[in-house]
Design a protein around this motif. Structure first.
Motif, PDB file in Angstrom:
ATOM      1  N   GLU A 156       2.953 -15.218  12.939  1.00 25.15           N
ATOM      2  CA  GLU A 156       3.207 -15.656  11.564  1.00 25.15           C
ATOM      3  C   GLU A 156       3.188 -14.472  10.589  1.00 25.15           C
ATOM      4  N   TYR A 157       2.288 -13.522  10.824  1.00 25.87           N
ATOM      5  CA  TYR A 157       2.262 -12.326   9.984  1.00 25.87           C
ATOM      6  C   TYR A 157       3.544 -11.527  10.183  1.00 25.87           C
ATOM      7  N   ARG A 158       3.968 -11.402  11.424  1.00 28.12           N
ATOM      8  CA  ARG A 158       5.199 -10.669  11.712  1.00 28.12           C
ATOM      9  C   ARG A 158       6.405 -11.324  11.040  1.00 28.12           C
ATOM     10  N   ILE A 159       6.461 -12.644  11.085  1.00 29.77           N
ATOM     11  CA  ILE A 159       7.570 -13.357  10.448  1.00 29.77           C
ATOM     12  C   ILE A 159       7.514 -13.181   8.933  1.00 29.77           C
ATOM     13  N   PHE A 199      11.596 -21.370  -3.208  1.00 36.25           N
ATOM     14  CA  PHE A 199      10.301 -21.270  -2.537  1.00 36.25           C
ATOM     15  C   PHE A 199      10.508 -21.219  -1.033  1.00 36.25           C
ATOM     16  N   ILE A 200       9.747 -20.376  -0.365  1.00 39.36           N
ATOM     17  CA  ILE A 200       9.710 -20.361   1.093  1.00 39.36           C
ATOM     18  C   ILE A 200       8.249 -20.480   1.519  1.00 39.36           C
ATOM     19  N   ALA A 201       7.969 -21.473   2.353  1.00 37.04           N
ATOM     20  CA  ALA A 201       6.603 -21.706   2.819  1.00 37.04           C
ATOM     21  C   ALA A 201       6.493 -21.446   4.308  1.00 37.04           C
ATOM     22  N   LEU A 202       5.594 -20.553   4.667  1.00 41.20           N
ATOM     23  CA  LEU A 202       5.219 -20.344   6.051  1.00 41.20           C
ATOM     24  C   LEU A 202       3.975 -21.183   6.334  1.00 41.20           C
ATOM     25  N   PRO A 203       3.544 -21.286   7.578  1.00 44.52           N
ATOM     26  CA  PRO A 203       2.372 -22.105   7.875  1.00 44.52           C
ATOM     27  C   PRO A 203       1.183 -21.751   6.982  1.00 44.52           C
ATOM     28  N   GLY A 204       0.562 -22.779   6.440  1.00 42.34           N
ATOM     29  CA  GLY A 204      -0.558 -22.568   5.530  1.00 42.34           C
ATOM     30  C   GLY A 204      -1.416 -23.808   5.414  1.00 42.34           C
ATOM     31  N   GLY A 205      -2.406 -23.741   4.541  1.00 45.61           N
ATOM     32  CA  GLY A 205      -3.363 -24.829   4.377  1.00 45.61           C
ATOM     33  C   GLY A 205      -3.122 -25.643   3.123  1.00 45.61           C
ATOM     34  N   PHE A 206      -4.217 -26.095   2.504  1.00 41.91           N
ATOM     35  CA  PHE A 206      -4.107 -26.967   1.335  1.00 41.91           C
ATOM     36  C   PHE A 206      -3.350 -26.297   0.187  1.00 41.91           C
ATOM     37  N   GLY A 207      -3.602 -25.011  -0.029  1.00 46.62           N
ATOM     38  CA  GLY A 207      -2.926 -24.322  -1.128  1.00 46.62           C
ATOM     39  C   GLY A 207      -1.422 -24.294  -0.936  1.00 46.62           C
ATOM     40  N   THR A 208      -1.000 -24.021   0.292  1.00 47.02           N
ATOM     41  CA  THR A 208       0.431 -24.000   0.595  1.00 47.02           C
ATOM     42  C   THR A 208       1.038 -25.388   0.416  1.00 47.02           C
ATOM     43  N   LEU A 209       0.345 -26.422   0.896  1.00 52.16           N
ATOM     44  CA  LEU A 209       0.831 -27.791   0.738  1.00 52.16           C
ATOM     45  C   LEU A 209       0.902 -28.178  -0.735  1.00 52.16           C
ATOM     46  N   ASP A 210      -0.062 -27.739  -1.499  1.00 49.49           N
ATOM     47  CA  ASP A 210      -0.068 -28.026  -2.939  1.00 49.49           C
ATOM     48  C   ASP A 210       1.179 -27.455  -3.602  1.00 49.49           C
ATOM     49  N   GLU A 211       1.465 -26.193  -3.338  1.00 47.55           N
ATOM     50  CA  GLU A 211       2.645 -25.560  -3.928  1.00 47.55           C
ATOM     51  C   GLU A 211       3.923 -26.219  -3.415  1.00 47.55           C
ATOM     52  N   LEU A 212       3.955 -26.561  -2.133  1.00 44.00           N
ATOM     53  CA  LEU A 212       5.134 -27.174  -1.533  1.00 44.00           C
ATOM     54  C   LEU A 212       5.471 -28.492  -2.208  1.00 44.00           C
ATOM     55  N   PHE A 213       4.497 -29.384  -2.311  1.00 45.64           N
ATOM     56  CA  PHE A 213       4.792 -30.703  -2.861  1.00 45.64           C
ATOM     57  C   PHE A 213       4.995 -30.667  -4.372  1.00 45.64           C
ATOM     58  N   SER A 226      -0.693 -19.082   4.629  1.00 48.62           N
ATOM     59  CA  SER A 226      -2.135 -19.014   4.762  1.00 48.62           C
ATOM     60  C   SER A 226      -2.700 -17.615   4.528  1.00 48.62           C
ATOM     61  N   ALA A 227      -3.806 -17.579   3.794  1.00 51.61           N
ATOM     62  CA  ALA A 227      -4.548 -16.328   3.624  1.00 51.61           C
ATOM     63  C   ALA A 227      -5.324 -15.970   4.890  1.00 51.61           C
ATOM     64  N   ARG A 228      -5.427 -16.904   5.826  1.00 49.58           N
ATOM     65  CA  ARG A 228      -6.228 -16.710   7.036  1.00 49.58           C
ATOM     66  C   ARG A 228      -5.402 -16.225   8.224  1.00 49.58           C
ATOM     67  N   THR A 229      -4.151 -15.901   7.991  1.00 49.41           N
ATOM     68  CA  THR A 229      -3.274 -15.446   9.067  1.00 49.41           C
ATOM     69  C   THR A 229      -3.638 -14.028   9.482  1.00 49.41           C
TER      70      THR A 229
END
Length: 265
Positions: free
Chosen positions: A81-84, A163-177, A72-75
């Motif tokens: 999550e930023y620390r991780i 690919f490694i996905a940390l918690p995110g929104g629609f953009g992260t889900l889009d890339e994940l799937f 997420s860009a909103r982290t």
């Protein structure tokens, strides 16, 4: 105090104030309504799209092995999550990988920042033109701004070995799937997908098992495409082991080809 003017990156260009258009290149490309002369304009867009591919290929071709990190860009900077993300970017860089993100704030910034902590590491940001302002974060060594999402997505896949996905929104889900679809259909092989954050991703993975697998929409072995962990070191280990397996497979294929050429015809 002077009011801050709107600004936007458009590919290689940078515009402010009244020069910022009311729509993005992606919006205009995908729009189905409009004057009939768009029928004649669309073929010319192919040249701009081609130019974005050429620019991306040219800038990224010399990268070392790389891993794309999404989130997420909103982290917030003071969040776990930023620390991780920061620890993950650093660990990937220490393992010899370039770190590729979307170049924005939040988790993307944290991963780029972690990579920058390692001498000689490469921190990459692949930005995108958006209707709202989002600047490239300060921890990117190589940044490329794209007009079109599908060109940018190609670069994420082509120049990454995982690919490694940390918690995110629609953009992260889009890339994940999209990544999972490419692996499932074998468009890319030996390509690990890792989700960091068991609590965040738990509901999604439970739904995949109960609804998708439970109704026969995916096969049982498709679940193996998803790795979920809370451990940064484990996430990096999954990437490294998949990379080694890919290298062994390539060596075996080369040896098999050499044996075949050496056999009498």
């Amino acid at each position: 105090m002077e009011q801050k003017r709107r600004e936007r990156r458009q590919g290689q260009a940078f515009v402010r104030g009244s020069l910022v258009p009311t729509s993005t290149h992606d919006q205009r490309l995908l729009a189905r309504q409009g004057p009939s002369d768009w029928v004649h304009m669309d073929p010319w867009r192919v040249l701009r799209i081609q130019a974005e591919f050429v620019e991306g290929f040219g800038q990224l071709a010399a990268l070392p092995p790389a891993v794309s990190v999404f989130g997420s860009a909103r982290t917030a900077e003071d969040s776990d999550e930023y620390r991780i993300g920061h620890a993950l970017g650093r660990a990937l860089a220490e393992a010899g990988y370039a770190v590729i993100t979307g170049g924005g704030p939040g988790v993307m910034e944290s991963a780029n920042r972690g990579a920058r902590d390692v001498d000689g590491a490469v921190s990459v940001g692949l930005g995108i033109e958006l209707p709202f302002e989002q600047r490239m974060n300060d921890y990117v060594d190589l940044g490329i701004e794209f007009r079109y999402f599908f060109v940018r997505k190609t670069m994420f896949v082509k120049y990454s070995c995982g690919f490694i996905a940390l918690p995110g929104g629609f953009g992260t889900l889009d890339e994940l799937f999209e990544a999972l679809t490419l692996v499932q259909t074998r468009k890319v092989t030996s390509f690990p997908v890792v989700l960091v954050g068991t609590e965040f991703w738990g509901g999604l993975t439970d739904w995949i098992k109960s609804s998708l697998l439970g109704s026969g929409k995916i096969a049982a072995h498709d679940l193996d495409l998803i790795n979920v962990t809370d451990d940064v070191d484990e996430a990096v280990h999954i990437i490294v082991e998949a990379d080694r397996a890919r290298s062994r497979q390539r060596e075996e294929e080369i040896e098999a080809a050499e044996v075949q050429r050496a056999e009498p015809q």
